[in-house]
Scaffold this motif. Structure first.
Motif, PDB file in Angstrom:
ATOM      1  N   ASP A  11      29.925 -20.060 -26.640  1.00  0.00           N
ATOM      2  CA  ASP A  11      31.200 -19.337 -26.616  1.00  0.00           C
ATOM      3  C   ASP A  11      31.793 -19.255 -25.207  1.00  0.00           C
ATOM      4  O   ASP A  11      31.088 -19.338 -24.211  1.00  0.00           O
ATOM      5  N   HIS A  61      38.418 -20.064 -30.167  1.00  0.00           N
ATOM      6  CA  HIS A  61      37.843 -18.737 -29.860  1.00  0.00           C
ATOM      7  C   HIS A  61      38.947 -17.814 -29.321  1.00  0.00           C
ATOM      8  O   HIS A  61      38.708 -17.033 -28.432  1.00  0.00           O
ATOM      9  N   HIS A  65      40.795 -14.190 -25.433  1.00  0.00           N
ATOM     10  CA  HIS A  65      39.618 -13.355 -25.717  1.00  0.00           C
ATOM     11  C   HIS A  65      39.995 -11.884 -25.909  1.00  0.00           C
ATOM     12  O   HIS A  65      39.304 -10.978 -25.442  1.00  0.00           O
TER      13      HIS A  65
HETATM   14 ZN   LIG Z   1      33.532 -14.773 -26.600  1.00  0.00          ZN
END
Ligand SMILES: [Zn+2]
Length: 232
Positions: A11, A61, A65
């Motif tokens: 990630d 992702h 964030h």
């Molecule tokens: Zn993350």
């Protein structure tokens, strides 16, 4: 030592170390799924192209964030769509067809109310994001997510490498020892089950400050008999 099938997911990419990490994984014959942030892809597109050409999968992702529980549906899908446009254009630049669309939320797996969560999952599926379906997984937490049909990808084993600190910090060794010790723990209910039979979906992080400690975490996983492959 048991032979265990596993998928390595990473990630928060691309970091400043992604290029050397791709080379390291190649030297070990490990393909990975890198869950990338849109803002980092804009900063370091070359690492993403390197990963695509080396046969890795790039996942979405979010853009920056954010905590998705704090976003409206519109803001959430803006984050997802913005990053996806970047991923599409990077595949074009790399000259490689995008084979699979996968998504992982920052921070959380379940977002807000059940209705909000369901709307996010429906929107992901409408955009072609696919759930991770795997044989041989025994992790209860993973099966709960998969069973409810979530399109976002969960994991069975968190390496907790996000607890690592810079290599020159006085706490660096202690933190690394705890990451490696966790691999030996046997508490399947706490998702510490590398020593049990069953397929694992491992999560690591592509963080800039951890430097070459990252390689030691991968070595630790390999020493547990994990055999990494991409999802079919
Ligand atoms: Zn993350």
């Amino acid at each position: 030592m048991p032979h265990k099938s596993a998928i390595l997911t990473i990630d928060d990419s691309p970091s400043i170390h992604m290029g050397e990490r791709i080379a390291f994984l190649e030297s070990k014959g490990i393909p990975a799924v890198w869950f990338c942030r849109g803002d980092y892809l804009e900063e370091r597109p070359d690492f993403a192209i390197q990963a695509i050409r080396a046969g890795h999968v790039l996942g979405n992702h979010s853009y920056d964030h954010s905590y998705f529980s704090k976003l409206s549906l519109e803001q959430a899908f803006d984050q997802i769509d913005r990053t996806d446009r970047i991923l599409e254009s990077l595949h074009e630049k790399a000259g490689v067809l995008r084979k699979i669309k996968c998504f992982r939320f920052p921070y959380e797996a379940r977002i807000g109310t059940p209705e909000h969560h369901a709307a996010l999952q429906a929107g992901l599926k409408a955009r072609g994001f696919v759930p991770l379906r795997l044989d041989g997984v025994v992790s209860k937490a993973f099966l709960e997510h998969a069973g409810s049909g979530d399109a976002s990808w969960f994991w069975t084993y968190d390496t907790e490498d996000w607890k690592l600190v810079a290599q020159d910090s006085p706490e660096a060794k202690e933190r690394m020892d705890s990451v490696l010790w966790r691999m030996d723990r046997d508490e399947p209910d706490a998702d510490c089950g590398l020593n049990r039979p069953g397929t694992e979906i491992v999560v690591m992080h592509d963080h800039g400050h951890t430097g070459s400690q990252w390689q030691s975490v991968v070595d630790g996983l390999m020493a547990k008999g994990l055999h990494f492959a991409l999802p079919a």
